[in-house]
Design a protein around this motif. Structure first.
Motif, PDB file in Angstrom:
ATOM      1  N   HIS A   4       2.461   9.967  24.030  1.00  0.00           N
ATOM      2  CA  HIS A   4       2.146   8.541  24.119  1.00  0.00           C
ATOM      3  C   HIS A   4       1.274   8.265  25.333  1.00  0.00           C
ATOM      4  N   LEU A   5       0.264   7.405  25.133  1.00  0.00           N
ATOM      5  CA  LEU A   5      -0.625   7.029  26.238  1.00  0.00           C
ATOM      6  C   LEU A   5      -0.882   5.525  26.210  1.00  0.00           C
ATOM      7  N   PRO A   6      -0.723   4.843  27.341  1.00  0.00           N
ATOM      8  CA  PRO A   6      -1.312   3.504  27.450  1.00  0.00           C
ATOM      9  C   PRO A   6      -2.826   3.650  27.492  1.00  0.00           C
ATOM     10  N   ALA A   7      -3.559   2.630  27.062  1.00  0.00           N
ATOM     11  CA  ALA A   7      -5.024   2.715  27.037  1.00  0.00           C
ATOM     12  C   ALA A   7      -5.594   2.992  28.422  1.00  0.00           C
ATOM     13  N   TYR A   8      -4.864   2.592  29.478  1.00  0.00           N
ATOM     14  CA  TYR A   8      -5.313   2.901  30.842  1.00  0.00           C
ATOM     15  C   TYR A   8      -5.605   4.396  31.001  1.00  0.00           C
ATOM     16  N   SER A   9      -4.845   5.226  30.282  1.00  0.00           N
ATOM     17  CA  SER A   9      -4.977   6.677  30.428  1.00  0.00           C
ATOM     18  C   SER A   9      -6.195   7.240  29.707  1.00  0.00           C
ATOM     19  N   LEU A  10      -6.997   6.374  29.083  1.00  0.00           N
ATOM     20  CA  LEU A  10      -8.210   6.812  28.392  1.00  0.00           C
ATOM     21  C   LEU A  10      -9.466   6.242  29.029  1.00  0.00           C
ATOM     22  N   LEU A  11      -9.319   5.469  30.095  1.00  0.00           N
ATOM     23  CA  LEU A  11     -10.449   4.695  30.607  1.00  0.00           C
ATOM     24  C   LEU A  11     -11.074   5.311  31.855  1.00  0.00           C
ATOM     25  N   ASP A  12     -10.541   5.020  33.033  1.00  0.00           N
ATOM     26  CA  ASP A  12     -11.148   5.485  34.280  1.00  0.00           C
ATOM     27  C   ASP A  12     -11.093   7.004  34.393  1.00  0.00           C
ATOM     28  N   GLN A  13     -12.056   7.541  35.098  1.00  0.00           N
ATOM     29  CA  GLN A  13     -12.158   9.002  35.223  1.00  0.00           C
ATOM     30  C   GLN A  13     -11.681   9.472  36.604  1.00  0.00           C
ATOM     31  N   PRO A  14     -11.105  10.671  36.689  1.00  0.00           N
ATOM     32  CA  PRO A  14     -10.945  11.665  35.613  1.00  0.00           C
ATOM     33  C   PRO A  14      -9.716  11.469  34.733  1.00  0.00           C
ATOM     34  N   LEU A  15      -8.892  10.439  35.004  1.00  0.00           N
ATOM     35  CA  LEU A  15      -7.698  10.230  34.188  1.00  0.00           C
ATOM     36  C   LEU A  15      -8.044  10.113  32.708  1.00  0.00           C
ATOM     37  N   GLY A  16      -9.134   9.422  32.379  1.00  0.00           N
ATOM     38  CA  GLY A  16      -9.506   9.266  30.981  1.00  0.00           C
ATOM     39  C   GLY A  16      -9.771  10.586  30.295  1.00  0.00           C
ATOM     40  N   LEU A  17     -10.390  11.503  31.019  1.00  0.00           N
ATOM     41  CA  LEU A  17     -10.643  12.836  30.458  1.00  0.00           C
ATOM     42  C   LEU A  17      -9.327  13.588  30.257  1.00  0.00           C
ATOM     43  N   ALA A  18      -8.404  13.425  31.200  1.00  0.00           N
ATOM     44  CA  ALA A  18      -7.089  14.057  31.066  1.00  0.00           C
ATOM     45  C   ALA A  18      -6.334  13.470  29.881  1.00  0.00           C
ATOM     46  N   VAL A  26       0.229  11.297  17.993  1.00  0.00           N
ATOM     47  CA  VAL A  26      -0.392  10.628  19.144  1.00  0.00           C
ATOM     48  C   VAL A  26      -0.237   9.124  18.960  1.00  0.00           C
ATOM     49  N   THR A  27       0.313   8.458  19.968  1.00  0.00           N
ATOM     50  CA  THR A  27       0.437   6.997  19.935  1.00  0.00           C
ATOM     51  C   THR A  27      -0.234   6.410  21.165  1.00  0.00           C
ATOM     52  N   VAL A  28      -0.848   5.237  20.986  1.00  0.00           N
ATOM     53  CA  VAL A  28      -1.593   4.576  22.063  1.00  0.00           C
ATOM     54  C   VAL A  28      -1.182   3.110  22.119  1.00  0.00           C
ATOM     55  N   ASP A  29      -0.934   2.617  23.328  1.00  0.00           N
ATOM     56  CA  ASP A  29      -0.681   1.192  23.552  1.00  0.00           C
ATOM     57  C   ASP A  29      -1.936   0.593  24.183  1.00  0.00           C
ATOM     58  N   LEU A  30      -2.505  -0.437  23.573  1.00  0.00           N
ATOM     59  CA  LEU A  30      -3.747  -1.020  24.092  1.00  0.00           C
ATOM     60  C   LEU A  30      -3.570  -1.596  25.489  1.00  0.00           C
ATOM     61  N   SER A  31      -2.366  -2.016  25.848  1.00  0.00           N
ATOM     62  CA  SER A  31      -1.956  -2.305  27.238  1.00  0.00           C
ATOM     63  C   SER A  31      -2.543  -3.570  27.852  1.00  0.00           C
ATOM     64  N   SER A  32      -3.861  -3.701  27.917  1.00  0.00           N
ATOM     65  CA  SER A  32      -4.463  -4.851  28.589  1.00  0.00           C
ATOM     66  C   SER A  32      -5.886  -5.045  28.091  1.00  0.00           C
ATOM     67  N   THR A  33      -6.239  -6.281  27.757  1.00  0.00           N
ATOM     68  CA  THR A  33      -7.529  -6.552  27.133  1.00  0.00           C
ATOM     69  C   THR A  33      -8.702  -6.285  28.065  1.00  0.00           C
ATOM     70  N   ALA A  34      -8.642  -6.777  29.296  1.00  0.00           N
ATOM     71  CA  ALA A  34      -9.807  -6.708  30.184  1.00  0.00           C
ATOM     72  C   ALA A  34     -10.259  -5.277  30.467  1.00  0.00           C
ATOM     73  N   PRO A  35      -9.363  -4.364  30.892  1.00  0.00           N
ATOM     74  CA  PRO A  35      -9.834  -2.986  31.130  1.00  0.00           C
ATOM     75  C   PRO A  35     -10.347  -2.316  29.865  1.00  0.00           C
ATOM     76  N   LEU A  36      -9.676  -2.545  28.747  1.00  0.00           N
ATOM     77  CA  LEU A  36     -10.068  -1.899  27.497  1.00  0.00           C
ATOM     78  C   LEU A  36     -11.460  -2.321  27.052  1.00  0.00           C
ATOM     79  N   LEU A  37     -11.791  -3.597  27.245  1.00  0.00           N
ATOM     80  CA  LEU A  37     -13.062  -4.127  26.752  1.00  0.00           C
ATOM     81  C   LEU A  37     -14.102  -4.290  27.859  1.00  0.00           C
ATOM     82  N   ALA A  38     -13.861  -3.663  29.012  1.00  0.00           N
ATOM     83  CA  ALA A  38     -14.781  -3.820  30.149  1.00  0.00           C
ATOM     84  C   ALA A  38     -16.201  -3.386  29.802  1.00  0.00           C
ATOM     85  N   LYS A  39     -16.340  -2.388  28.937  1.00  0.00           N
ATOM     86  CA  LYS A  39     -17.660  -1.894  28.546  1.00  0.00           C
ATOM     87  C   LYS A  39     -18.049  -2.332  27.140  1.00  0.00           C
TER      88      LYS A  39
END
Length: 327
Positions: free
Chosen positions: A153-167, A182-195
């Motif tokens: 399981h990963l919160p979306a935070y774990s897919l965004l900033d680097q190098p954590l996102g790569l991990a 594999v399960t993902v929690d979108l967690s928070s709108t602003a970081p997820l949609l920053a780009k």
């Protein structure tokens, strides 16, 4: 379109007592210190107001992992902390809930800190200073940490900033190699949609979650309000929309159709809702995966997950969170 994968084995219900206690779930993400500011009245600029200041364990991933441990799952947390007293205290507290903590100690970066402003109506705002939490690298992950896991399981935070996102992305690959969901929690709108929405959708497409969690606001922000929550089915074959006091909506792809069912909850008034969504995710994962392991029908397993998620969230909201012991 992807479809939800079957369990590695369907056990005979008559022999379910021989199953290991609880599903095995690996959570990858942030272990941080929450500095919680809860004013008793509305803030007044340029002066002070009465209220409470608390130091607590924070991090979406960690809160989920702790609740999994409390509920009886074989929970492990893969994270990064600084080489400091705060990091040591956090690891000790999390391990106290039966979580196996795989903490990478990062030199030259402090353990992450999050400022949480809790308004009198319970609404929350956050200031992020994630520090070492973002320093987890793909090469820090070990194959044996994922062996035998039922899910990662990963919160979306774990897919965004680097190098954590790569991990985080590397963890999804290790999960599949281990036969785990594999399960993902979108967690928070602003970081997820920053780009932008397109980038966020591409990221989730690469992660290929078997199940995704979202609040209604997160769902609408990601897939657009015109499509309602069913647009999440393009992201994952199963989507769980957390509705707070209204319970949860579960969406499942069934061929060309989308099956939808609602699971109600008991409303509760809470002054601080921090972590309730993570507790829901933990309860859902525990109930759903345990039911799957015991041979429950797919829809029945999802319903059990939603009920267990609502119960865990209610327990979280009814329990005063403990302050972090330092030293």
């Amino acid at each position: 379109m992807p479809t939800i994968r079957s369990p590695r084995r369907i056990p005979d219900p008559r022999r379910s007592r021989r199953l290991p206690a609880g599903p095995s779930i690996v959570v990858v993400g942030d272990l941080v210190l929450d500095v919680v500011l809860a004013p008793g009245i509305d803030l007044e600029r340029g002066t002070d107001v009465p209220g409470r200041v608390r130091l607590r364990q924070g991090g979406s991933a960690t809160t989920t992992a702790r609740w999994l441990g409390r509920l009886g799952s074989r929970s492990s947390l893969v994270c990064a902390v600084g080489r400091d007293a705060i990091g040591r205290s956090l690891v000790a507290v999390v391990a106290g809930d039966g979580v196996q903590v795989r903490a990478v100690r990062v030199a030259g970066a402090p353990t992450g800190r999050i400022g949480v402003l809790v308004e009198p109506d319970g609404e929350r705002s956050f200031i992020q200073d994630r520090g070492a939490a973002l320093r987890l690298r793909p090469e820090d992950l070990k194959v044996e940490w994922f062996a035998g896991a039922d899910a990662v399981h990963l919160p979306a935070y774990s897919l965004l900033d680097q190098p954590l996102g790569l991990a985080g992305m590397a963890a999804t690959r290790l999960a599949r190699e281990a036969g785990a969901l594999v399960t993902v929690d979108l967690s928070s709108t602003a970081p997820l949609l920053a780009k932008g929405r397109r980038t966020a959708l591409k990221l989730l497409e690469e992660a290929r979650p078997d199940l995704v969690f979202a609040t209604r606001d997160e769902s609408r922000a990601l897939v657009g309000s015109k499509r309602d929550d069913e647009g999440l089915i393009d992201v994952s074959p199963i989507a769980v929309v957390k509705r707070g006091r209204k319970g949860a909506t579960v969406l499942v792809r069934d061929g060309k159709r989308v099956r939808r069912f609602e699971v109600a909850t008991s409303p509760i008034r809470a002054a601080d809702t921090t972590g309730a969504g993570d507790a829901f995710s933990a309860g859902f994962l525990h109930g759903w995966l345990d039911a799957r392991r015991r041979g429950a029908a797919p829809t029945a397993a999802l319903q059990r997950g939603a009920v267990a998620g609502n119960r865990a969230a209610l327990r979280h909201l009814s329990t005063a969170p403990a302050e972090l012991p330092l030293g």
